[in-house]
Scaffold this motif. Structure first.
Motif, PDB file in Angstrom:
ATOM      1  N   PRO A  11       0.676  -1.039  -0.070  1.00 52.70           N
ATOM      2  CA  PRO A  11       0.041   0.047   0.029  1.00 52.70           C
ATOM      3  C   PRO A  11       0.952   1.290   0.015  1.00 52.70           C
ATOM      4  CG  PRO A  11      -0.608  -1.426   1.727  1.00 52.70           C
ATOM      5  CD  PRO A  11       0.547  -2.057   1.209  1.00 52.70           C
ATOM      6  N   SER A  12       0.240   2.330  -0.540  1.00 51.11           N
ATOM      7  CA  SER A  12       1.046   3.769  -0.588  1.00 51.11           C
ATOM      8  C   SER A  12       0.068   4.551  -0.526  1.00 51.11           C
ATOM      9  CB  SER A  12       1.510   3.786  -1.739  1.00 51.11           C
ATOM     10  OG  SER A  12       0.477   3.837  -3.000  1.00 51.11           O
ATOM     11  N   LYS A  13       0.517   5.877  -0.407  1.00 54.42           N
ATOM     12  CA  LYS A  13      -0.257   6.945  -0.116  1.00 54.42           C
ATOM     13  C   LYS A  13      -1.421   7.154  -1.227  1.00 54.42           C
ATOM     14  CE  LYS A  13       0.358  11.573   1.625  1.00 54.42           C
ATOM     15  NZ  LYS A  13       1.067  12.709   1.499  1.00 54.42           N
ATOM     16  N   MET A  14      -1.016   6.926  -2.524  1.00 56.91           N
ATOM     17  CA  MET A  14      -1.645   7.115  -3.637  1.00 56.91           C
ATOM     18  C   MET A  14      -2.777   5.545  -3.867  1.00 56.91           C
ATOM     19  SD  MET A  14      -1.019   9.581  -4.989  1.00 56.91           S
ATOM     20  CE  MET A  14      -1.680   9.649  -6.582  1.00 56.91           C
ATOM     21  N   ASP A  15      -2.359   4.453  -3.188  1.00 51.32           N
ATOM     22  CA  ASP A  15      -3.106   3.366  -3.291  1.00 51.32           C
ATOM     23  C   ASP A  15      -3.209   2.696  -1.999  1.00 51.32           C
ATOM     24  OD1 ASP A  15      -4.472   1.075  -4.196  1.00 51.32           O
ATOM     25  OD2 ASP A  15      -2.961   0.305  -5.589  1.00 51.32           O
ATOM     26  N   THR A  24     -10.300  -7.034  -4.251  1.00 46.74           N
ATOM     27  CA  THR A  24     -10.012  -5.871  -5.290  1.00 46.74           C
ATOM     28  C   THR A  24      -8.772  -5.706  -5.423  1.00 46.74           C
ATOM     29  OG1 THR A  24     -11.856  -4.706  -4.200  1.00 46.74           O
ATOM     30  CG2 THR A  24     -10.417  -3.302  -5.362  1.00 46.74           C
ATOM     31  N   GLY A  25      -7.876  -5.854  -4.496  1.00 44.03           N
ATOM     32  CA  GLY A  25      -6.487  -5.588  -4.728  1.00 44.03           C
ATOM     33  C   GLY A  25      -5.899  -4.189  -5.101  1.00 44.03           C
ATOM     34  N   PRO A  26      -4.700  -4.292  -5.230  1.00 38.96           N
ATOM     35  CA  PRO A  26      -3.863  -3.026  -5.724  1.00 38.96           C
ATOM     36  C   PRO A  26      -4.421  -2.653  -7.011  1.00 38.96           C
ATOM     37  CG  PRO A  26      -2.496  -4.757  -6.008  1.00 38.96           C
ATOM     38  CD  PRO A  26      -3.459  -5.498  -5.117  1.00 38.96           C
ATOM     39  N   ASN A  27      -4.345  -1.227  -7.276  1.00 41.99           N
ATOM     40  CA  ASN A  27      -4.695  -0.844  -8.921  1.00 41.99           C
ATOM     41  C   ASN A  27      -3.459  -0.990  -9.610  1.00 41.99           C
ATOM     42  OD1 ASN A  27      -2.888   1.666  -8.841  1.00 41.99           O
ATOM     43  ND2 ASN A  27      -4.513   2.761  -7.580  1.00 41.99           N
ATOM     44  N   MET A  28      -3.943  -0.876 -10.825  1.00 42.18           N
ATOM     45  CA  MET A  28      -2.819  -1.099 -11.983  1.00 42.18           C
ATOM     46  C   MET A  28      -1.750  -0.403 -12.007  1.00 42.18           C
ATOM     47  SD  MET A  28      -4.264  -3.577 -13.568  1.00 42.18           S
ATOM     48  CE  MET A  28      -5.941  -4.367 -13.971  1.00 42.18           C
TER      49      MET A  28
END
Length: 83
Positions: A11-15, A24-28
């Protein structure tokens, strides 16, 4: 899933995805930055498609478009359920 469990994708600030969420999972964007780019760079800066299939796949009879903000697991489920 393995890359998340081993910390390559996180995970990050943007995701701020939940690593325990297998729906769902992380975005592309996240998958591309933290997994695809490092792997293809280590393989000599090749494309993912050519790295996986060096001789190509022949004519394309199907094209799938998607939103990069969509979660990777959600995308895979949609493709498999629609196939």
């Amino acid at each position: 899933l393995s890359a998340i469990k081993h910390g390559q994708i996180h995970p990050s600030k943007m995701d701020p995805f939940d690593p325990a969420d297998e729906k769902t999972g992380p975005n592309m964007y996240t998958v591309n930055e933290l997994y695809i780019k490092p792997v293809t760079h280590a393989a000599g800066d090749v494309s993912w498609a050519l790295m996986r299939h060096p001789k190509g796949l022949g004519p394309c009879d199907l094209f799938i478009t998607h939103a990069w903000i969509e979660g990777i697991f959600e995308f895979i489920d949609k493709v498999l359920n629609s196939w």
